[in-house]
Design a protein around this motif. Structure first.
Motif, PDB file in Angstrom:
ATOM      1  N   UNK A 283      -3.530   7.336   3.582  1.00 35.06           N
ATOM      2  CA  UNK A 283      -3.806   7.823   4.129  1.00 35.06           C
ATOM      3  C   UNK A 283      -5.674   8.376   3.508  1.00 35.06           C
ATOM      4  N   UNK A 284      -5.966   7.903   2.643  1.00 34.46           N
ATOM      5  CA  UNK A 284      -7.482   7.364   2.102  1.00 34.46           C
ATOM      6  C   UNK A 284      -7.558   6.159   2.991  1.00 34.46           C
TER       7      UNK A 284
ATOM      8  N   UNK B 123       0.695  -1.280  -0.213  1.00 35.37           N
ATOM      9  CA  UNK B 123      -0.155  -0.435   0.084  1.00 35.37           C
ATOM     10  C   UNK B 123       0.941   1.323   0.317  1.00 35.37           C
ATOM     11  N   UNK B 124       0.416   1.359  -1.223  1.00 32.75           N
ATOM     12  CA  UNK B 124       1.256   3.324  -1.214  1.00 32.75           C
ATOM     13  C   UNK B 124       1.651   4.468   0.009  1.00 32.75           C
ATOM     14  N   UNK B 125       2.123   5.875   0.259  1.00 31.65           N
ATOM     15  CA  UNK B 125       0.818   6.205   1.311  1.00 31.65           C
ATOM     16  C   UNK B 125      -0.022   7.177   1.299  1.00 31.65           C
ATOM     17  N   UNK B 126      -0.396   7.194  -0.362  1.00 34.76           N
ATOM     18  CA  UNK B 126      -1.545   8.293  -0.283  1.00 34.76           C
ATOM     19  C   UNK B 126      -2.788   7.283  -0.169  1.00 34.76           C
ATOM     20  N   UNK B 127      -2.673   5.313  -0.296  1.00 36.31           N
ATOM     21  CA  UNK B 127      -3.601   5.200  -0.256  1.00 36.31           C
ATOM     22  C   UNK B 127      -3.851   4.706   1.090  1.00 36.31           C
TER      23      UNK B 127
ATOM     24  N   UNK C 101     -10.999   7.091   5.709  1.00 32.65           N
ATOM     25  CA  UNK C 101     -12.201   6.511   5.208  1.00 32.65           C
ATOM     26  C   UNK C 101     -13.201   5.210   7.159  1.00 32.65           C
ATOM     27  N   UNK C 102     -11.748   5.252   7.537  1.00 33.49           N
ATOM     28  CA  UNK C 102     -12.177   4.306   9.366  1.00 33.49           C
ATOM     29  C   UNK C 102     -12.353   5.962   9.714  1.00 33.49           C
ATOM     30  N   UNK C 103     -11.899   6.886   9.541  1.00 33.88           N
ATOM     31  CA  UNK C 103     -12.236   8.088  10.433  1.00 33.88           C
ATOM     32  C   UNK C 103     -13.531   8.914   9.782  1.00 33.88           C
ATOM     33  N   UNK C 104     -13.928   8.091   8.775  1.00 33.53           N
ATOM     34  CA  UNK C 104     -15.217   8.811   8.337  1.00 33.53           C
ATOM     35  C   UNK C 104     -16.695   8.072   9.090  1.00 33.53           C
ATOM     36  N   UNK C 105     -16.228   6.622   9.243  1.00 37.94           N
ATOM     37  CA  UNK C 105     -16.552   5.007   9.584  1.00 37.94           C
ATOM     38  C   UNK C 105     -16.945   5.584  11.220  1.00 37.94           C
ATOM     39  N   UNK C 106     -15.959   5.752  11.439  1.00 34.85           N
ATOM     40  CA  UNK C 106     -16.001   6.004  12.579  1.00 34.85           C
ATOM     41  C   UNK C 106     -17.259   7.016  13.812  1.00 34.85           C
ATOM     42  N   UNK C 107     -17.106   7.991  13.536  1.00 33.70           N
ATOM     43  CA  UNK C 107     -17.593   8.978  12.820  1.00 33.70           C
ATOM     44  C   UNK C 107     -18.979   9.496  13.260  1.00 33.70           C
TER      45      UNK C 107
END
Length: 158
Positions: free
Chosen positions: A7-8, A1-5, A12-18
């Motif tokens: 971060x994405x 997994x590269x850096x951009x992936x 996505x995990x933060x949005x899911x958790x929120x």
């Protein structure tokens, strides 16, 4: 997994958790548990060692401590924890002028978010209470993110 992936995926995990937290908060009927959940999640999202939640008094003249947490000091007060006996933060002085010297009062009065990198280097606010707390406990307060809390009608409530 590269850096951009990475971060994405993190975003996505933060949005899911929120989203999960939003659902849980809206379902909670116990005010003490709700306030604790708000501080728990705010601390988790920001990586904070401690957090405090104040509630505006009914007469809107002061902020009362509702929740105080600090992992390093193993403190959980207010809510379903130990009772908080600390005095409230006055929003106005005896001459009726606004108390803009204490950061929590300033945020409640102005509805502004305040982000302070280091309370020992900050100017414009009175951190006597913070320094006294540190001296009494051996703790070293550092940064603060102070966010006005609003109700569904956009009124400041804490």
């Amino acid at each position: 997994m590269d850096g951009a992936e990475a971060v994405l995926n993190n975003r996505l995990e933060q949005i899911k958790r929120l989203t999960q937290i939003g659902v849980a908060l809206s379902a909670e009927r116990n005010l003490d548990k709700l306030l604790e959940a708000i501080i728990d999640e705010a601390r988790r999202v920001t990586g904070a060692d401690g957090g405090t939640l104040y509630i505006l008094s009914e007469d809107e003249t002061e902020l009362h401590f509702a929740i105080v947490q600090n992992d390093t000091l193993h403190v959980r007060m207010g809510g379903t924890g130990d009772r908080i006996s600390w005095p409230p933060v006055k929003l106005h002085a005896a001459d009726h002028s606004e108390n803009r010297s204490q950061v929590s009062a300033y945020a409640a009065l102005t509805a502004n978010v305040v982000n302070i990198a280091d309370v020992y280097d900050a100017e414009g606010f009175n951190f006597e209470g913070t320094r006294l707390f540190d001296a009494q406990t051996g703790y070293r307060s550092k940064s603060m993110l102070v966010v006005p809390m609003r109700n569904h009608e956009n009124e400041i409530i804490g």
